[in-house]
Design a protein around this motif. Structure first.
Motif, PDB file in Angstrom:
ATOM      1  N   GLN A 106       5.410  -7.075   7.344  1.00 38.50           N
ATOM      2  CA  GLN A 106       6.162  -6.199   6.452  1.00 38.50           C
ATOM      3  C   GLN A 106       5.598  -4.783   6.525  1.00 38.50           C
ATOM      4  O   GLN A 106       4.410  -4.567   6.289  1.00 38.50           O
ATOM      5  CB  GLN A 106       6.085  -6.703   5.007  1.00 38.50           C
ATOM      6  N   GLY A 107       6.472  -3.811   6.855  1.00 43.00           N
ATOM      7  CA  GLY A 107       6.051  -2.417   6.891  1.00 43.00           C
ATOM      8  C   GLY A 107       5.915  -1.827   5.497  1.00 43.00           C
ATOM      9  O   GLY A 107       6.494  -2.331   4.528  1.00 43.00           O
ATOM     10  N   LEU A 108       5.152  -0.758   5.402  1.00 44.00           N
ATOM     11  CA  LEU A 108       4.952  -0.077   4.127  1.00 44.00           C
ATOM     12  C   LEU A 108       6.033   0.971   3.887  1.00 44.00           C
ATOM     13  O   LEU A 108       6.696   1.433   4.818  1.00 44.00           O
ATOM     14  CB  LEU A 108       3.574   0.605   4.122  1.00 44.00           C
ATOM     15  N   VAL A 109       6.194   1.361   2.637  1.00 46.85           N
ATOM     16  CA  VAL A 109       7.124   2.431   2.288  1.00 46.85           C
ATOM     17  C   VAL A 109       6.553   3.759   2.782  1.00 46.85           C
ATOM     18  O   VAL A 109       5.392   4.092   2.521  1.00 46.85           O
ATOM     19  CB  VAL A 109       7.357   2.469   0.769  1.00 46.85           C
ATOM     20  N   GLY A 110       7.369   4.495   3.520  1.00 51.24           N
ATOM     21  CA  GLY A 110       6.925   5.749   4.117  1.00 51.24           C
ATOM     22  C   GLY A 110       7.271   6.967   3.286  1.00 51.24           C
ATOM     23  O   GLY A 110       7.597   6.868   2.094  1.00 51.24           O
ATOM     24  N   THR A 111       7.238   8.114   3.929  1.00 51.86           N
ATOM     25  CA  THR A 111       7.400   9.384   3.228  1.00 51.86           C
ATOM     26  C   THR A 111       8.817   9.607   2.714  1.00 51.86           C
ATOM     27  O   THR A 111       9.039  10.449   1.830  1.00 51.86           O
ATOM     28  CB  THR A 111       7.016  10.551   4.160  1.00 51.86           C
ATOM     29  N   ASP A 112       9.798   8.869   3.233  1.00 54.96           N
ATOM     30  CA  ASP A 112      11.180   9.019   2.777  1.00 54.96           C
ATOM     31  C   ASP A 112      11.574   7.944   1.768  1.00 54.96           C
ATOM     32  O   ASP A 112      12.742   7.810   1.423  1.00 54.96           O
ATOM     33  CB  ASP A 112      12.144   8.997   3.962  1.00 54.96           C
ATOM     34  N   GLY A 113      10.575   7.171   1.306  1.00 55.01           N
ATOM     35  CA  GLY A 113      10.851   6.136   0.326  1.00 55.01           C
ATOM     36  C   GLY A 113      11.377   4.839   0.903  1.00 55.01           C
ATOM     37  O   GLY A 113      11.783   3.946   0.158  1.00 55.01           O
ATOM     38  N   GLU A 114      11.366   4.716   2.232  1.00 58.76           N
ATOM     39  CA  GLU A 114      11.864   3.509   2.900  1.00 58.76           C
ATOM     40  C   GLU A 114      10.766   2.889   3.759  1.00 58.76           C
ATOM     41  O   GLU A 114       9.818   3.569   4.168  1.00 58.76           O
ATOM     42  CB  GLU A 114      13.070   3.845   3.785  1.00 58.76           C
ATOM     43  N   THR A 115      10.895   1.604   4.056  1.00 62.32           N
ATOM     44  CA  THR A 115       9.898   0.910   4.863  1.00 62.32           C
ATOM     45  C   THR A 115       9.926   1.400   6.308  1.00 62.32           C
ATOM     46  O   THR A 115      10.984   1.732   6.851  1.00 62.32           O
ATOM     47  CB  THR A 115      10.151  -0.602   4.836  1.00 62.32           C
ATOM     48  N   ALA A 116       8.764   1.430   6.923  1.00 60.63           N
ATOM     49  CA  ALA A 116       8.668   1.945   8.293  1.00 60.63           C
ATOM     50  C   ALA A 116       7.353   1.495   8.908  1.00 60.63           C
ATOM     51  O   ALA A 116       6.463   0.950   8.240  1.00 60.63           O
ATOM     52  CB  ALA A 116       8.767   3.469   8.302  1.00 60.63           C
ATOM     53  N   TRP A 117       7.258   1.776  10.224  1.00 61.83           N
ATOM     54  CA  TRP A 117       6.056   1.445  10.989  1.00 61.83           C
ATOM     55  C   TRP A 117       5.416   2.712  11.554  1.00 61.83           C
ATOM     56  O   TRP A 117       6.096   3.717  11.789  1.00 61.83           O
ATOM     57  CB  TRP A 117       6.396   0.493  12.141  1.00 61.83           C
ATOM     58  N   GLN A 118       4.137   2.620  11.795  1.00 64.80           N
ATOM     59  CA  GLN A 118       3.356   3.694  12.403  1.00 64.80           C
ATOM     60  C   GLN A 118       4.042   4.206  13.669  1.00 64.80           C
ATOM     61  O   GLN A 118       4.601   3.440  14.444  1.00 64.80           O
ATOM     62  CB  GLN A 118       1.957   3.144  12.744  1.00 64.80           C
ATOM     63  N   GLY A 119       3.972   5.515  13.855  1.00 64.25           N
ATOM     64  CA  GLY A 119       4.555   6.123  15.045  1.00 64.25           C
ATOM     65  C   GLY A 119       5.833   6.866  14.769  1.00 64.25           C
ATOM     66  O   GLY A 119       6.270   7.679  15.587  1.00 64.25           O
ATOM     67  N   ALA A 120       6.455   6.606  13.613  1.00 67.38           N
ATOM     68  CA  ALA A 120       7.667   7.336  13.223  1.00 67.38           C
ATOM     69  C   ALA A 120       7.280   8.525  12.350  1.00 67.38           C
ATOM     70  O   ALA A 120       6.274   8.471  11.625  1.00 67.38           O
ATOM     71  CB  ALA A 120       8.615   6.419  12.471  1.00 67.38           C
ATOM     72  N   PRO A 121       8.060   9.613  12.358  1.00 65.91           N
ATOM     73  CA  PRO A 121       7.719  10.783  11.548  1.00 65.91           C
ATOM     74  C   PRO A 121       7.797  10.516  10.047  1.00 65.91           C
ATOM     75  O   PRO A 121       7.262  11.295   9.257  1.00 65.91           O
ATOM     76  CB  PRO A 121       8.759  11.828  11.983  1.00 65.91           C
ATOM     77  N   TYR A 122       8.424   9.428   9.646  1.00 65.19           N
ATOM     78  CA  TYR A 122       8.602   9.111   8.226  1.00 65.19           C
ATOM     79  C   TYR A 122       7.727   7.944   7.774  1.00 65.19           C
ATOM     80  O   TYR A 122       7.903   7.413   6.682  1.00 65.19           O
ATOM     81  CB  TYR A 122      10.081   8.771   7.956  1.00 65.19           C
TER      82      TYR A 122
END
Length: 306
Positions: A106-122
């Protein structure tokens, strides 16, 4: 003088003997869980947690119903896309239906408030490569794993992260399968220690991660991305191309070094979807190709070398 030298050698030998086990422990793979009762119920998808980088992280794991603690099984790590969840990824891919230990981090919530994985700008400020290793450590300690057959697949941002794992964990993960991958430059330099097997899928009608790339976001065209992997795997530059179906172009690179392998499926008219011949969570409209069994066959052909 001779006695003094002998004493020094004995002392040095004692230091070496003391230090060696710690170094060997750091280098050897995690202990296998073979022979022990499964910590999760076979045939049921179970939510688990692991401490990684000071955070409690989550993942789902599914063990086949016929799981036996003395029969080593492969592991398939499957990474969800941006805004999605581990549950969504399990329903999307169907890896839990295979004779494998299926793991959905399970990915963590990123800078845009949505789940994501390392390597994306968000993405969140987290080391997801380390998290992947920590998940594998826990899975290998508790379950009977064939450590030569650990694989990774992912969709969209999860596909881009799958590539990051190919760049950094190719010594531990045997083969990789990004689908509709988002290959952002924020992933950093890709310098695998050896050639690795890679199979990818991408639709020509993908409006989210365009097949021809998106310079404004630093996304490469898929042909350029494939050329880079052909170079990393030291394959012949020109692939063998065929059309298993009218809407499908398959490319296979030969002459790759070591255990390197590269294969790509371009699906005409497919959007930002996991290819499936039946409706799935990505799309109610079936396509002409079923990605999961193709990925599984590719994985089975490419274990780590012993």
């Amino acid at each position: 003088m001779h006695r003094a030298v002998l004493s020094l050698l004995i002392v040095l030998g004692a230091v070496t003997a003391t230090a060696a086990p710690a170094h060997a422990h750091a280098d050897r793979p995690p202990r296998t869980g073979c022979g022990s009762a499964s910590p999760v119920e076979p045939g049921v998808t179970t939510s688990r947690t692991v401490l990684s980088g000071g955070r409690t992280r989550e993942y789902l794991v599914h063990v086949p119903e016929n799981y036996h603690p003395d029969r080593p099984l492969p592991v398939v790590l499957s990474f969800h896309g941006h805004t999605r969840s581990a549950e969504y990824q399990e329903a999307l891919t169907g890896f839990s239906e295979l004779d494998t230990i299926a793991v959905y981090p399970q990915g963590l919530v990123g800078t845009d408030g949505e789940t994501a994985w390392q390597g994306a700008p968000y993405s969140a400020d987290a080391d997801d490569v380390r998290f992947t290793g920590d998940v594998l450590d826990q899975v290998e300690r508790g379950l009977c794993v064939d450590s030569r057959r650990i694989y990774a697949a992912g969709k969209s941002n999860g596909g881009g992260f799958t590539e990051m794992l190919a760049c950094r964990l190719g010594h531990r993960i045997a083969a990789f399968a990004p689908v509709a991958g988002a290959y952002y430059p924020q992933s950093g330099k890709c310098a695998p220690t050896e050639p690795v097997p890679m199979i990818s899928f991408h639709g020509t009608a993908d409006d989210t991660i365009p097949y021809e790339g998106d310079p404004s976001r630093g996304l490469p065209s898929i042909p350029d991305w494939l050329a880079e992997w052909a170079e990393r795997d030291e394959c012949f530059s020109e692939p063998i191309t065929d059309r298993p179906r009218q809407e499908v172009t398959r490319q296979r690179w030969v002459g790759c070094a070591g255990r390197g392998a590269l294969e790509h499926y371009r699906i005409d008219g497919l959007g930002h979807d996991w290819p499936s011949r039946s409706a799935n969570p990505d799309s109610e409209r079936p396509t002409v190709l079923e990605a999961t069994p193709i990925i599984w066959k590719f994985f089975q052909r490419h274990p780590l070398h012993t």
